[in-house]
Motif scaffolding. Sequence first.
Motif, PDB file in Angstrom:
ATOM      1  N   GLY A   1      13.215  12.952  -0.374  1.00 40.49           N
ATOM      2  CA  GLY A   1      13.443  12.620   1.023  1.00 40.49           C
ATOM      3  C   GLY A   1      12.191  12.574   1.867  1.00 40.49           C
ATOM      4  N   ASP A   2      11.106  13.081   1.333  1.00 33.72           N
ATOM      5  CA  ASP A   2       9.839  13.082   2.070  1.00 33.72           C
ATOM      6  C   ASP A   2       9.205  11.696   2.073  1.00 33.72           C
ATOM      7  OD1 ASP A   2       8.536  16.420   1.256  1.00 33.72           O
ATOM      8  OD2 ASP A   2      10.094  15.723   2.655  1.00 33.72           O
ATOM      9  N   SER A   3       8.131  11.587   2.843  1.00 33.15           N
ATOM     10  CA  SER A   3       7.345  10.362   2.920  1.00 33.15           C
ATOM     11  C   SER A   3       5.926  10.630   2.479  1.00 33.15           C
ATOM     12  CB  SER A   3       7.342   9.816   4.348  1.00 33.15           C
ATOM     13  OG  SER A   3       8.640   9.467   4.770  1.00 33.15           O
ATOM     14  N   LEU A   4       5.267   9.575   2.056  1.00 30.06           N
ATOM     15  CA  LEU A   4       3.878   9.659   1.614  1.00 30.06           C
ATOM     16  C   LEU A   4       3.256   8.284   1.804  1.00 30.06           C
ATOM     17  CD1 LEU A   4       2.222  11.990   0.288  1.00 30.06           C
ATOM     18  CD2 LEU A   4       2.724  10.949  -1.919  1.00 30.06           C
ATOM     19  N   ARG A   5       1.992   8.264   2.159  1.00 25.29           N
ATOM     20  CA  ARG A   5       1.291   6.984   2.277  1.00 25.29           C
ATOM     21  C   ARG A   5       0.112   6.954   1.325  1.00 25.29           C
ATOM     22  NH1 ARG A   5      -1.816   4.116   7.370  1.00 25.29           N
ATOM     23  NH2 ARG A   5      -3.405   5.680   6.850  1.00 25.29           N
ATOM     24  N   LEU A   6       0.111   5.966   0.473  1.00 27.53           N
ATOM     25  CA  LEU A   6      -1.002   5.739  -0.430  1.00 27.53           C
ATOM     26  C   LEU A   6      -1.971   4.735   0.189  1.00 27.53           C
ATOM     27  CD1 LEU A   6       0.876   5.384  -3.839  1.00 27.53           C
ATOM     28  CD2 LEU A   6       0.123   7.458  -2.673  1.00 27.53           C
ATOM     29  N   SER A   7      -3.234   4.902  -0.140  1.00 27.72           N
ATOM     30  CA  SER A   7      -4.271   3.973   0.308  1.00 27.72           C
ATOM     31  C   SER A   7      -5.053   3.479  -0.890  1.00 27.72           C
ATOM     32  CB  SER A   7      -5.234   4.663   1.282  1.00 27.72           C
ATOM     33  OG  SER A   7      -4.564   5.151   2.418  1.00 27.72           O
ATOM     34  N   CYS A   8      -5.579   2.285  -0.762  1.00 29.10           N
ATOM     35  CA  CYS A   8      -6.441   1.725  -1.799  1.00 29.10           C
ATOM     36  C   CYS A   8      -7.579   1.014  -1.107  1.00 29.10           C
ATOM     37  CB  CYS A   8      -5.655   0.783  -2.686  1.00 29.10           C
ATOM     38  SG  CYS A   8      -6.658  -0.063  -3.929  1.00 29.10           S
ATOM     39  N   ALA A   9      -8.774   1.536  -1.267  1.00 27.32           N
ATOM     40  CA  ALA A   9      -9.965   0.951  -0.664  1.00 27.32           C
ATOM     41  C   ALA A   9     -10.640   0.031  -1.660  1.00 27.32           C
ATOM     42  CB  ALA A   9     -10.914   2.053  -0.227  1.00 27.32           C
ATOM     43  N   ALA A  10     -11.033  -1.140  -1.191  1.00 24.05           N
ATOM     44  CA  ALA A  10     -11.644  -2.143  -2.060  1.00 24.05           C
ATOM     45  C   ALA A  10     -13.068  -2.434  -1.632  1.00 24.05           C
ATOM     46  CB  ALA A  10     -10.814  -3.419  -2.029  1.00 24.05           C
ATOM     47  N   SER A  11     -13.877  -2.791  -2.597  1.00 19.78           N
ATOM     48  CA  SER A  11     -15.240  -3.206  -2.308  1.00 19.78           C
ATOM     49  C   SER A  11     -15.671  -4.229  -3.341  1.00 19.78           C
ATOM     50  CB  SER A  11     -16.187  -2.006  -2.338  1.00 19.78           C
ATOM     51  OG  SER A  11     -16.199  -1.402  -3.613  1.00 19.78           O
TER      52      SER A  11
END
Length: 124
Positions: free
Chosen positions: A14-24
């Motif tokens: 039921g929780d939330s989470l935010r993933l990030s992906c940094a590109a270069s």
Amino acid sequence: VQLQASGGGLVQPGDSLRLSCAASGRTFSSLAMGWFRQAPGKDREFVAAISGAGVRTLYDDSVKGRFTISRDNARNTVYLQMNKLTFEDTAVYYCAADPYYSRRNTNSQEYNYWGQGTLVTVSS
């Protein structure tokens, strides 16, 4: 293109989470970006994809309505907002980049570049 995924962790159902992906390494806005996941003992599966401009998106049915893919081209980052997490969402999540966006972006073989993965564990 180098991709660095982050944001995984241990959460409850039921929780939330935010993933990030940094590109270069390449003009980020020209790249279609995707998120895939691989649960223990299972094949890697498609989660979501987004076009370079962020206008078009694709989702697997299992996450539609719960997950949202977005991108910030000024920050060279793509996000995966995950809401209403369930045990079945437990997996290593990978971001990937493809020079071209199409409906074939649900297929991992379309992607040229992959990040290292970030672990999401949903447990009570």
